[in-house]
Scaffold this motif. Structure first.
Motif, PDB file in Angstrom:
ATOM      1  N   THR A 120      -9.570 -59.275 -28.905  1.00  0.00           N
ATOM      2  CA  THR A 120      -8.085 -58.979 -28.144  1.00  0.00           C
ATOM      3  C   THR A 120      -7.881 -60.052 -27.115  1.00  0.00           C
ATOM      4  N   LEU A 121      -8.800 -61.113 -26.971  1.00  0.00           N
ATOM      5  CA  LEU A 121      -8.563 -62.322 -26.137  1.00  0.00           C
ATOM      6  C   LEU A 121      -7.866 -63.624 -26.939  1.00  0.00           C
ATOM      7  N   GLU A 330     -15.887 -66.111 -45.995  1.00  0.00           N
ATOM      8  CA  GLU A 330     -15.258 -65.974 -47.146  1.00  0.00           C
ATOM      9  C   GLU A 330     -14.146 -65.026 -47.036  1.00  0.00           C
ATOM     10  N   GLY A 331     -14.108 -64.453 -46.086  1.00  0.00           N
ATOM     11  CA  GLY A 331     -12.958 -63.559 -45.634  1.00  0.00           C
ATOM     12  C   GLY A 331     -13.264 -61.972 -45.682  1.00  0.00           C
ATOM     13  N   TYR A 332     -14.458 -61.662 -46.138  1.00  0.00           N
ATOM     14  CA  TYR A 332     -14.866 -60.057 -46.281  1.00  0.00           C
ATOM     15  C   TYR A 332     -15.018 -59.516 -44.954  1.00  0.00           C
ATOM     16  N   ARG A 333     -14.480 -58.312 -44.667  1.00  0.00           N
ATOM     17  CA  ARG A 333     -14.736 -57.799 -43.564  1.00  0.00           C
ATOM     18  C   ARG A 333     -15.017 -56.195 -43.633  1.00  0.00           C
ATOM     19  N   CYS A 334     -15.382 -55.371 -42.690  1.00  0.00           N
ATOM     20  CA  CYS A 334     -15.435 -53.956 -42.830  1.00  0.00           C
ATOM     21  C   CYS A 334     -14.475 -53.274 -42.087  1.00  0.00           C
ATOM     22  N   ALA A 335     -14.302 -52.079 -41.927  1.00  0.00           N
ATOM     23  CA  ALA A 335     -12.986 -51.370 -41.558  1.00  0.00           C
ATOM     24  C   ALA A 335     -12.694 -51.703 -39.969  1.00  0.00           C
ATOM     25  N   LEU A 337     -12.764 -54.632 -38.598  1.00  0.00           N
ATOM     26  CA  LEU A 337     -12.372 -55.972 -38.221  1.00  0.00           C
ATOM     27  C   LEU A 337     -11.062 -56.167 -39.274  1.00  0.00           C
ATOM     28  N   THR A 338     -10.139 -55.381 -39.473  1.00  0.00           N
ATOM     29  CA  THR A 338      -9.368 -55.281 -40.433  1.00  0.00           C
ATOM     30  C   THR A 338      -8.042 -56.351 -40.101  1.00  0.00           C
ATOM     31  N   GLN A 339      -8.102 -56.575 -38.894  1.00  0.00           N
ATOM     32  CA  GLN A 339      -6.937 -57.411 -38.372  1.00  0.00           C
ATOM     33  C   GLN A 339      -6.760 -58.683 -39.025  1.00  0.00           C
ATOM     34  N   ALA A 341      -7.429 -59.484 -41.772  1.00  0.00           N
ATOM     35  CA  ALA A 341      -8.431 -59.635 -43.059  1.00  0.00           C
ATOM     36  C   ALA A 341      -8.058 -59.496 -44.431  1.00  0.00           C
ATOM     37  N   GLN A 342      -8.553 -60.387 -45.369  1.00  0.00           N
ATOM     38  CA  GLN A 342      -8.016 -60.363 -46.756  1.00  0.00           C
ATOM     39  C   GLN A 342      -8.754 -59.165 -47.410  1.00  0.00           C
ATOM     40  N   LYS A 343     -10.314 -59.121 -47.313  1.00  0.00           N
ATOM     41  CA  LYS A 343     -11.102 -58.482 -48.187  1.00  0.00           C
ATOM     42  C   LYS A 343     -11.715 -57.324 -47.257  1.00  0.00           C
ATOM     43  N   ILE A 344     -11.365 -56.231 -47.423  1.00  0.00           N
ATOM     44  CA  ILE A 344     -12.029 -55.100 -46.812  1.00  0.00           C
ATOM     45  C   ILE A 344     -12.863 -54.323 -47.776  1.00  0.00           C
ATOM     46  N   VAL A 345     -14.293 -54.436 -47.171  1.00  0.00           N
ATOM     47  CA  VAL A 345     -15.250 -53.787 -48.136  1.00  0.00           C
ATOM     48  C   VAL A 345     -15.879 -52.818 -47.216  1.00  0.00           C
TER      49      VAL A 345
END
Ligand code: IPM
Ligand code: MG
Length: 367
Positions: A120-121, A330-335, A337-339, A341-345
Protein backbone atom coordinates in the motif's frame (compact mmCIF):
# COMPACT_ATOMS: atom_id res chain seq x y z
CA UNK A 1 22.08 -41.00 5.91
CA UNK A 2 20.52 -37.70 6.80
CA UNK A 3 17.45 -38.31 8.94
CA UNK A 4 15.41 -35.59 10.64
CA UNK A 5 12.39 -35.60 12.88
CA UNK A 6 9.82 -32.82 12.77
CA UNK A 7 6.91 -32.13 15.03
CA UNK A 8 4.01 -30.49 13.22
CA UNK A 9 1.49 -28.42 15.13
CA UNK A 10 -0.75 -26.99 12.39
CA UNK A 11 -3.24 -25.50 14.87
CA UNK A 12 -6.36 -23.81 13.52
CA UNK A 13 -7.83 -22.24 10.40
CA UNK A 14 -5.46 -21.87 7.47
CA UNK A 15 -2.66 -23.12 9.73
CA UNK A 16 -3.72 -26.60 8.70
CA UNK A 17 -3.54 -26.14 4.94
CA UNK A 18 -0.39 -24.02 4.82
CA UNK A 19 1.48 -26.48 7.04
CA UNK A 20 0.42 -29.38 4.86
CA UNK A 21 1.57 -27.55 1.73
CA UNK A 22 4.95 -26.64 3.21
CA UNK A 23 5.59 -30.15 4.52
CA UNK A 24 4.70 -31.55 1.14
CA UNK A 25 7.43 -29.41 -0.40
CA UNK A 26 9.96 -30.36 2.27
CA UNK A 27 9.19 -34.07 1.89
CA UNK A 28 9.73 -33.84 -1.86
CA UNK A 29 13.11 -32.16 -1.29
CA UNK A 30 14.13 -34.80 1.24
CA UNK A 31 13.06 -37.65 -1.08
CA UNK A 32 14.94 -36.04 -3.90
CA UNK A 33 18.10 -35.86 -1.82
CA UNK A 34 17.66 -39.39 -0.49
CA UNK A 35 17.13 -38.11 3.08
CA UNK A 36 14.54 -39.34 5.53
CA UNK A 37 11.94 -37.07 7.11
CA UNK A 38 9.90 -38.34 10.01
CA UNK A 39 6.91 -36.24 11.08
CA UNK A 40 4.55 -36.39 14.04
CA UNK A 41 1.44 -34.21 14.08
CA UNK A 42 -0.30 -32.90 17.21
CA UNK A 43 -3.34 -30.76 17.91
CA UNK A 44 -2.85 -27.38 19.54
CA UNK A 45 -4.94 -24.22 20.00
CA UNK A 46 -8.65 -24.37 19.28
CA UNK A 47 -8.35 -27.86 17.80
CA UNK A 48 -6.87 -29.12 21.06
CA UNK A 49 -9.48 -27.25 23.11
CA UNK A 50 -12.22 -29.01 21.16
CA UNK A 51 -10.62 -32.42 21.53
CA UNK A 52 -9.04 -32.25 25.01
CA UNK A 53 -10.40 -29.11 26.68
CA UNK A 54 -6.92 -27.60 26.91
CA UNK A 55 -4.98 -25.42 24.41
CA UNK A 56 -1.98 -27.75 24.55
CA UNK A 57 -1.28 -31.06 26.27
CA UNK A 58 1.96 -31.73 28.11
CA UNK A 59 2.85 -34.63 25.82
CA UNK A 60 2.86 -32.22 22.87
CA UNK A 61 5.43 -30.04 24.63
CA UNK A 62 7.52 -33.11 25.39
CA UNK A 63 7.36 -34.28 21.75
CA UNK A 64 8.41 -30.81 20.56
CA UNK A 65 11.39 -30.84 22.91
CA UNK A 66 12.65 -34.11 21.45
CA UNK A 67 12.27 -33.15 17.77
CA UNK A 68 14.89 -31.62 15.48
CA UNK A 69 12.46 -28.77 14.79
CA UNK A 70 8.83 -27.75 15.21
CA UNK A 71 6.62 -26.31 12.46
CA UNK A 72 3.58 -24.38 13.62
CA UNK A 73 0.70 -23.10 11.48
CA UNK A 74 -1.52 -20.68 13.40
CA UNK A 75 -3.83 -20.75 16.39
CA UNK A 76 -7.15 -19.14 17.24
CA UNK A 77 -10.52 -18.28 15.74
CA UNK A 78 -13.85 -16.71 16.66
CA UNK A 79 -15.16 -19.99 18.06
CA UNK A 80 -12.75 -19.78 21.00
CA UNK A 81 -12.69 -15.98 21.46
CA UNK A 82 -14.86 -15.84 24.54
CA UNK A 83 -13.08 -18.42 26.66
CA UNK A 84 -11.34 -17.39 29.89
CA UNK A 85 -7.72 -16.23 29.47
CA UNK A 86 -6.08 -19.53 30.45
CA UNK A 87 -8.19 -21.39 27.91
CA UNK A 88 -7.55 -19.24 24.90
CA UNK A 89 -5.91 -20.96 21.91
CA UNK A 90 -3.04 -18.42 22.01
CA UNK A 91 -1.95 -19.97 25.31
CA UNK A 92 -0.62 -22.92 23.29
CA UNK A 93 1.76 -20.61 21.49
CA UNK A 94 2.90 -18.83 24.63
CA UNK A 95 3.45 -22.11 26.45
CA UNK A 96 5.50 -23.53 23.58
CA UNK A 97 7.62 -20.38 23.45
CA UNK A 98 8.20 -20.44 27.21
CA UNK A 99 8.72 -24.18 27.65
CA UNK A 100 11.09 -24.46 24.70
CA UNK A 101 12.92 -21.30 25.84
CA UNK A 102 12.44 -19.60 22.48
CA UNK A 103 13.58 -16.13 23.39
CA UNK A 104 14.92 -15.18 19.98
CA UNK A 105 12.27 -14.50 17.34
CA UNK A 106 13.61 -13.67 13.89
CA UNK A 107 11.19 -12.01 11.48
CA UNK A 108 12.81 -11.16 8.17
CA UNK A 109 10.99 -8.63 6.02
CA UNK A 110 12.10 -8.74 2.42
CA UNK A 111 10.35 -7.02 -0.43
CA UNK A 112 10.66 -9.20 -3.52
CA UNK A 113 11.30 -7.23 -6.72
CA UNK A 114 8.16 -8.71 -8.29
CA UNK A 115 6.00 -7.52 -5.38
CA UNK A 116 7.03 -3.89 -5.06
CA UNK A 117 3.68 -2.78 -6.45
CA UNK A 118 1.73 -4.97 -4.02
CA UNK A 119 2.36 -2.77 -0.99
CA UNK A 120 0.00 0.00 0.00
CA UNK A 121 3.10 2.20 0.18
CA UNK A 122 4.73 3.76 -2.87
CA UNK A 123 7.11 1.56 -4.85
CA UNK A 124 10.12 3.79 -4.34
CA UNK A 125 9.63 3.58 -0.57
CA UNK A 126 9.47 -0.22 -0.37
CA UNK A 127 11.58 -1.46 -3.26
CA UNK A 128 14.77 -3.05 -1.95
CA UNK A 129 13.60 -3.25 1.66
CA UNK A 130 15.44 -6.09 3.39
CA UNK A 131 15.30 -5.91 7.16
CA UNK A 132 15.16 -8.28 10.09
CA UNK A 133 13.12 -7.78 13.24
CA UNK A 134 14.69 -9.57 16.21
CA UNK A 135 11.91 -9.78 18.76
CA UNK A 136 12.48 -10.85 22.37
CA UNK A 137 9.90 -13.59 22.81
CA UNK A 138 9.77 -14.93 26.36
CA UNK A 139 9.72 -11.82 28.54
CA UNK A 140 8.10 -8.43 28.95
CA UNK A 141 4.37 -7.79 29.17
CA UNK A 142 3.46 -11.19 27.79
CA UNK A 143 4.82 -13.10 30.75
CA UNK A 144 5.45 -10.71 33.68
CA UNK A 145 3.53 -11.27 36.91
CA UNK A 146 1.21 -10.01 38.30
CA UNK A 147 -1.10 -10.32 35.34
CA UNK A 148 -4.71 -10.29 36.41
CA UNK A 149 -8.12 -8.66 36.49
CA UNK A 150 -9.52 -8.27 40.01
CA UNK A 151 -12.59 -6.59 41.48
CA UNK A 152 -12.07 -2.98 42.54
CA UNK A 153 -14.99 -2.11 44.82
CA UNK A 154 -13.59 1.37 45.57
CA UNK A 155 -14.31 2.44 41.99
CA UNK A 156 -17.23 0.12 41.55
CA UNK A 157 -15.37 -1.59 38.71
CA UNK A 158 -12.43 -3.87 38.15
CA UNK A 159 -8.68 -3.38 38.17
CA UNK A 160 -6.37 -4.98 35.60
CA UNK A 161 -2.61 -5.24 35.65
CA UNK A 162 0.06 -6.55 33.29
CA UNK A 163 3.69 -6.44 34.26
CA UNK A 164 6.56 -5.47 32.01
CA UNK A 165 9.56 -7.21 33.47
CA UNK A 166 13.08 -7.75 32.13
CA UNK A 167 16.24 -9.03 33.74
CA UNK A 168 19.72 -8.12 32.49
CA UNK A 169 20.38 -11.68 31.28
CA UNK A 170 17.22 -11.69 29.15
CA UNK A 171 18.25 -8.48 27.44
CA UNK A 172 21.86 -9.56 27.05
CA UNK A 173 21.10 -12.79 25.22
CA UNK A 174 18.66 -11.28 22.72
CA UNK A 175 20.89 -8.29 22.09
CA UNK A 176 23.87 -10.58 21.42
CA UNK A 177 21.74 -12.64 19.04
CA UNK A 178 20.84 -9.43 17.21
CA UNK A 179 24.46 -8.28 17.00
CA UNK A 180 25.38 -11.69 15.59
CA UNK A 181 22.58 -11.45 13.04
CA UNK A 182 23.68 -7.94 12.04
CA UNK A 183 27.23 -9.22 11.62
CA UNK A 184 26.00 -11.57 8.90
CA UNK A 185 24.06 -8.80 7.15
CA UNK A 186 24.73 -5.11 6.52
CA UNK A 187 26.16 -4.55 10.01
CA UNK A 188 23.65 -2.04 11.27
CA UNK A 189 21.64 -2.56 14.44
CA UNK A 190 18.77 -0.39 15.63
CA UNK A 191 17.71 -1.05 19.20
CA UNK A 192 14.14 0.06 19.79
CA UNK A 193 12.91 0.99 23.24
CA UNK A 194 10.94 3.61 25.11
CA UNK A 195 13.76 4.71 27.38
CA UNK A 196 12.22 8.15 27.90
CA UNK A 197 9.42 6.51 29.91
CA UNK A 198 9.96 2.85 30.81
CA UNK A 199 12.33 1.45 33.41
CA UNK A 200 12.65 -1.78 31.42
CA UNK A 201 13.74 0.27 28.42
CA UNK A 202 16.35 2.11 30.48
CA UNK A 203 17.87 -1.24 31.47
CA UNK A 204 17.56 -2.36 27.85
CA UNK A 205 19.45 0.66 26.49
CA UNK A 206 22.13 0.47 29.19
CA UNK A 207 22.67 -3.20 28.34
CA UNK A 208 22.94 -2.54 24.60
CA UNK A 209 25.48 0.19 25.29
CA UNK A 210 27.52 -2.08 27.52
CA UNK A 211 27.61 -4.89 24.93
CA UNK A 212 28.16 -2.73 21.82
CA UNK A 213 31.97 -2.34 22.21
CA UNK A 214 32.27 -6.13 21.83
CA UNK A 215 31.02 -5.71 18.25
CA UNK A 216 33.16 -2.86 16.90
CA UNK A 217 32.22 -3.53 13.26
CA UNK A 218 28.50 -3.05 13.91
CA UNK A 219 26.95 0.39 13.82
CA UNK A 220 24.36 0.72 16.61
CA UNK A 221 21.71 3.28 17.15
CA UNK A 222 18.79 3.63 19.55
CA UNK A 223 15.31 4.59 18.47
CA UNK A 224 12.15 5.16 20.46
CA UNK A 225 9.33 2.77 19.60
CA UNK A 226 6.90 5.43 18.41
CA UNK A 227 9.53 6.94 16.15
CA UNK A 228 10.39 3.49 14.80
CA UNK A 229 6.73 2.93 13.89
CA UNK A 230 6.89 6.16 11.93
CA UNK A 231 10.29 5.49 10.32
CA UNK A 232 9.14 2.07 9.12
CA UNK A 233 6.62 3.67 6.81
CA UNK A 234 8.61 6.84 6.11
CA UNK A 235 11.93 5.31 5.11
CA UNK A 236 12.13 1.56 5.79
CA UNK A 237 15.36 1.18 3.82
CA UNK A 238 17.29 2.81 6.68
CA UNK A 239 16.91 -0.43 8.68
CA UNK A 240 19.03 -3.56 8.63
CA UNK A 241 18.42 -5.32 11.97
CA UNK A 242 15.91 -4.06 14.55
CA UNK A 243 16.10 -5.54 18.05
CA UNK A 244 13.33 -4.93 20.52
CA UNK A 245 11.32 -6.30 23.43
CA UNK A 246 8.37 -8.65 23.05
CA UNK A 247 5.38 -6.31 22.74
CA UNK A 248 7.09 -3.67 20.59
CA UNK A 249 8.35 -6.50 18.38
CA UNK A 250 4.85 -7.89 18.02
CA UNK A 251 3.50 -4.57 16.83
CA UNK A 252 6.45 -3.40 14.73
CA UNK A 253 6.76 -6.74 12.93
CA UNK A 254 3.14 -6.59 11.77
CA UNK A 255 3.72 -3.06 10.57
CA UNK A 256 6.92 -4.07 8.77
CA UNK A 257 5.09 -7.02 7.22
CA UNK A 258 2.87 -4.70 5.26
CA UNK A 259 5.89 -3.30 3.45
CA UNK A 260 5.95 -6.59 1.56
CA UNK A 261 2.36 -6.28 0.39
CA UNK A 262 0.97 -9.12 2.45
CA UNK A 263 1.49 -10.61 5.87
CA UNK A 264 0.99 -13.86 3.97
CA UNK A 265 4.61 -13.59 2.85
CA UNK A 266 6.35 -13.40 6.21
CA UNK A 267 8.21 -16.30 7.79
CA UNK A 268 9.63 -16.51 11.29
CA UNK A 269 12.00 -18.55 13.37
CA UNK A 270 11.87 -18.78 17.15
CA UNK A 271 15.18 -19.92 18.53
CA UNK A 272 16.49 -20.74 21.95
CA UNK A 273 19.04 -23.15 23.33
CA UNK A 274 17.15 -26.33 22.37
CA UNK A 275 14.63 -27.27 19.68
CA UNK A 276 13.53 -24.30 17.59
CA UNK A 277 10.10 -23.51 16.21
CA UNK A 278 9.17 -22.08 12.82
CA UNK A 279 5.92 -20.41 11.93
CA UNK A 280 4.39 -17.99 9.45
CA UNK A 281 3.77 -14.56 10.99
CA UNK A 282 0.17 -14.50 9.74
CA UNK A 283 -2.69 -15.86 11.82
CA UNK A 284 -5.36 -18.49 11.31
CA UNK A 285 -7.52 -16.35 8.93
CA UNK A 286 -10.78 -18.12 9.80
CA UNK A 287 -12.60 -16.22 7.03
CA UNK A 288 -10.78 -18.14 4.31
CA UNK A 289 -9.92 -21.35 6.17
CA UNK A 290 -10.60 -24.65 4.48
CA UNK A 291 -10.97 -23.15 1.01
CA UNK A 292 -7.40 -23.96 -0.03
CA UNK A 293 -6.80 -20.41 -1.20
CA UNK A 294 -4.40 -19.32 1.58
CA UNK A 295 -0.87 -18.32 0.61
CA UNK A 296 1.58 -21.02 1.79
CA UNK A 297 4.69 -18.97 0.99
CA UNK A 298 5.20 -17.66 4.52
CA UNK A 299 5.21 -21.22 5.82
CA UNK A 300 7.41 -22.44 2.97
CA UNK A 301 9.85 -19.63 3.74
CA UNK A 302 9.68 -20.61 7.42
CA UNK A 303 10.73 -24.11 6.36
CA UNK A 304 13.68 -22.53 4.55
CA UNK A 305 14.69 -20.90 7.83
CA UNK A 306 14.32 -24.29 9.52
CA UNK A 307 16.63 -25.89 6.95
CA UNK A 308 19.19 -23.20 7.71
CA UNK A 309 19.00 -22.88 11.50
CA UNK A 310 17.90 -26.32 12.72
CA UNK A 311 18.49 -28.94 10.06
CA UNK A 312 21.93 -27.82 8.98
CA UNK A 313 20.99 -27.90 5.30
CA UNK A 314 21.81 -24.35 4.13
CA UNK A 315 22.00 -25.28 0.45
CA UNK A 316 18.47 -26.64 0.54
CA UNK A 317 17.41 -23.43 2.29
CA UNK A 318 18.91 -21.32 -0.51
CA UNK A 319 17.23 -23.46 -3.13
CA UNK A 320 13.85 -23.08 -1.48
CA UNK A 321 14.21 -19.33 -1.05
CA UNK A 322 15.24 -18.94 -4.69
CA UNK A 323 12.23 -21.00 -5.75
CA UNK A 324 9.88 -18.63 -3.89
CA UNK A 325 11.45 -15.67 -5.64
CA UNK A 326 11.28 -17.35 -9.06
CA UNK A 327 7.64 -18.41 -8.76
CA UNK A 328 6.70 -14.87 -7.76
CA UNK A 329 8.75 -13.44 -10.63
CA UNK A 330 6.79 -15.68 -13.00
CA UNK A 331 3.64 -13.90 -11.85
CA UNK A 332 2.00 -16.55 -9.67
CA UNK A 333 0.12 -15.24 -6.63
CA UNK A 334 -2.37 -16.47 -4.05
CA UNK A 335 -5.57 -14.69 -3.12
CA UNK A 336 -3.81 -12.31 -0.71
CA UNK A 337 -1.85 -10.61 -3.50
CA UNK A 338 -4.32 -10.34 -6.32
CA UNK A 339 -3.65 -6.69 -7.08
CA UNK A 340 -2.14 -6.58 -10.58
CA UNK A 341 -1.49 -10.33 -10.51
CA UNK A 342 -1.74 -12.35 -13.65
CA UNK A 343 -1.91 -15.90 -12.35
CA UNK A 344 -3.90 -16.60 -9.19
CA UNK A 345 -3.33 -20.05 -7.77
CA UNK A 346 -4.52 -21.96 -4.70
CA UNK A 347 -2.53 -23.26 -1.75
CA UNK A 348 -1.74 -26.65 -3.29
CA UNK A 349 -0.92 -25.32 -6.73
CA UNK A 350 1.49 -22.83 -5.20
CA UNK A 351 3.21 -25.68 -3.34
CA UNK A 352 3.41 -27.69 -6.58
CA UNK A 353 4.99 -24.74 -8.38
CA UNK A 354 7.63 -24.43 -5.68
CA UNK A 355 8.21 -28.18 -5.77
CA UNK A 356 8.78 -28.12 -9.49
CA UNK A 357 11.62 -25.65 -8.91
CA UNK A 358 13.34 -27.43 -6.04
CA UNK A 359 13.43 -31.03 -7.10
CA UNK A 360 15.73 -32.24 -9.80
CA UNK A 361 14.52 -32.93 -13.34
CA UNK A 362 15.36 -36.59 -12.85
CA UNK A 363 12.99 -37.06 -9.96
CA UNK A 364 10.20 -35.06 -11.61
CA UNK A 365 10.45 -37.48 -14.56
CA UNK A 366 10.24 -40.52 -12.33
CA UNK A 367 7.19 -39.42 -10.33
C1 IPM B 1 2.53 -13.18 16.87
C2 IPM B 1 1.09 -13.24 17.31
C3 IPM B 1 1.04 -13.78 18.73
C4 IPM B 1 1.78 -12.80 19.62
C5 IPM B 1 -0.36 -14.06 19.27
C6 IPM B 1 -1.14 -15.00 18.37
C7 IPM B 1 -0.31 -14.60 20.67
O1 IPM B 1 0.48 -12.00 17.19
O2 IPM B 1 3.19 -14.22 16.86
O3 IPM B 1 2.98 -12.09 16.53
O4 IPM B 1 1.18 -11.82 20.08
O5 IPM B 1 2.96 -13.01 19.86
MG1 MG C 1 1.71 -10.53 16.27
Amino acid sequence: MNKKKLVLVPGDGIGVEVTEAAVDVLKAMFDDAGYELETETYLIGGASLDAFDTPIKDDVIAACKSADAVLLGAVGGPKWDNLPAHKRPEQALLKLRKELGLYNNLRPVKVYPSLTSASTLREEVVSGVDLLVVRELTGGLYFGKPKEVTPHPESDGERAVDTMLYHTFEIERIVRAAFDAAGKRRKKLTSVDKANILATSQLWRKTVERIAPEYPDIEVDHMLGDNCAMQLVRNPKQFDVIVTENMFGDILSDEAAMLTGSIGMLPSASLGDGTAMYEPVHGSAPDIAGQLIANPLATISSVAMMLRFSLDLPEMADKLENAVEEVLAEGYRCADLTQGAQKIVGTKEMAELIKSKVISAKSVAST
